[in-house]
Design a protein around this motif. Structure first.
Motif, PDB file in Angstrom:
ATOM      1  N   ARG A 171      16.488  44.885 -56.255  1.00 17.38           N
ATOM      2  CA  ARG A 171      15.645  44.910 -57.538  1.00 17.38           C
ATOM      3  C   ARG A 171      16.519  45.362 -58.768  1.00 17.38           C
ATOM      4  N   GLU A 195       7.948  39.893 -63.048  1.00 17.78           N
ATOM      5  CA  GLU A 195       6.879  40.795 -63.115  1.00 17.78           C
ATOM      6  C   GLU A 195       7.086  42.150 -63.086  1.00 17.78           C
ATOM      7  N   ARG A 196       8.344  42.573 -62.248  1.00 14.06           N
ATOM      8  CA  ARG A 196       8.967  43.785 -62.275  1.00 14.06           C
ATOM      9  C   ARG A 196       9.810  44.212 -63.717  1.00 14.06           C
ATOM     10  N   GLN A 360      14.395  50.587 -61.135  1.00 14.44           N
ATOM     11  CA  GLN A 360      13.917  50.237 -59.874  1.00 14.44           C
ATOM     12  C   GLN A 360      15.052  50.033 -58.810  1.00 14.44           C
TER      13      GLN A 360
END
Length: 375
Positions: A171, A195-196, A360
């Protein structure tokens, strides 16, 4: 009858001709670190007619670096980390500022740069190891700022795809710049990352003129395919930008507004532009190409470039330093046109885009072993 003056945003009919199929540079200029200087003679290979020459073939050498993440220290770029899966670039862009990097290894910035390539297949494993280091501090990683990670050899090597998979697993935020529609191959990885909030991409388009693109960027996908890739990236929900550059006065700068307009229609949300840079060996390589492909405009184009650089072929303090856009008429004009086009199309400057999320980041359990340790 006197010919009218031609403004930077007006271009005469092109006289470009393809002379060396599939290659940008016309010769192998001697690098500044080489002990011997090569000069052409009547018997030289380069003196043979084009039709009598054997085509310059691409070779690929595997190298084994100790690290894969580069720490970038420069006042002219807005990032701190980068990755280069390859050295040299088969795209063969005649204006590429990365060409002089080949001279560090005793090779030429000319044809050697686009034919003698080096790949780093151990890159994904190195990246995994570096990201797992407890002392690692997260910063967005830029890929494609030196040589293009999606150049033709990537189709078989898959190094870039491996790097993206590692970044996705950890991530880790990443930003990509490319001239290739091959990036759409990796939408299955980039989509979920976007999307993250940890992935974005820029597509570089220098011209919409297919003949000019073929001459300047001989092994890049056509401009049409790059526009298609930009649209696919945006449709997949990936924050997508348009890189306009380099803008070359009197050659392609007239296309700035039309490229931005089309990019905006396809979903580009941010943009940036560069003006031609000719550091070190790039200048003689570009001038050799310019004399062959646009001889009637070569002197005028080089005069513009030298004016932008304070009389030199390249001076970063003039062309890239603080307030450089107001030091010369062309830089001021191109900046004004660019900002007007941004306001008209709704594309925001690159500096105003949403930052990538660094919070993240985590080392996957299968890498850290923490899942087994704590059960």
């Amino acid at each position: 009858m006197a010919q009218p003056n031609i403004l930077p945003f007006q271009q005469p009919k092109r006289e470009l001709k393809i002379r060396e199929k599939g290659r940008g540079a016309r010769s192998n200029v001697t690098g500044r670190y080489e002990p011997l200087t090569r000069e052409r003679s009547e018997e030289d290979w380069d003196a043979l007619p084009i039709e009598d020459r054997a085509p310059a073939k691409t070779s690929l050498t595997v190298e084994f670096p100790r690290t894969i993440i580069n720490k970038v220290v420069s006042p002219y770029v807005g990032f701190e980390r980068s990755i280069n899966p390859y050295r040299g670039c088969e795209h063969g862009c005649i204006y590429c500022f990365a060409r002089p990097t080949h001279t560090y290894y005793g090779l030429s910035a000319g044809l050697d740069f686009e034919t003698r390539l080096y790949a780093k297949p151990s890159g994904p494993e190195l990246l995994k190891r570096e990201l797992s280091n407890p002392r690692y501090k997260v910063r967005p990683i830029m890929i494609g700022t030196n040589t293009d990670a999606y150049q033709p050899v990537e189709r078989e090597q898959l190094i870039m795809r491996g790097l993206l998979q590692v970044l996705s697993d950890f991530r880790h935020p990443v930003s990509i710049l490319t001239k290739s529609n091959l990036i759409t191959r990796d939408l299955d990885i980039l989509g979920p990352m976007a999307e993250r909030g940890i992935a974005r991409a820029m597509v570089s388009i220098t011209t919409q003129d297919r003949a000019l693109a073929r001459a300047m960027e001989p092994r890049c996908p056509t401009p049409e395919r790059r526009f298609e890739a930009l649209g696919q990236l945006a449709a997949a929900g990936i924050p997508t930008g348009i890189m306009l550059g380099p803008m070359i006065p009197g050659l392609n700068d007239s296309e700035l507004e039309s490229i931005m307009t089309r990019a905006a229609e396809l979903g580009a949300s941010y943009s940036a532009y560069t003006v031609l840079r000719l550091p070190q060996e790039v200048s003689p390589i570009f001038q050799e190409w310019l004399e062959a492909f646009a001889p009637t405009r070569a002197r005028r184009i080089m005069n513009h470039i030298r004016t932008i650089n304070g009389g030199k072929d390249y001076d970063p303090h003039w062309s890239r330093g603080e307030d450089s856009e107001v030091k010369t008429p062309f830089r001021k004009l191109i900046a004004q046109r660019y900002y007007h086009a941004q306001r008209r199309t709704g594309i925001i400057p690159r500096e105003q885009r949403v930052s990538l999320d660094c919070t993240q980041f985590r080392v996957p359990e299968r890498v850290s072993g923490q899942g087994d340790l704590f059960g």
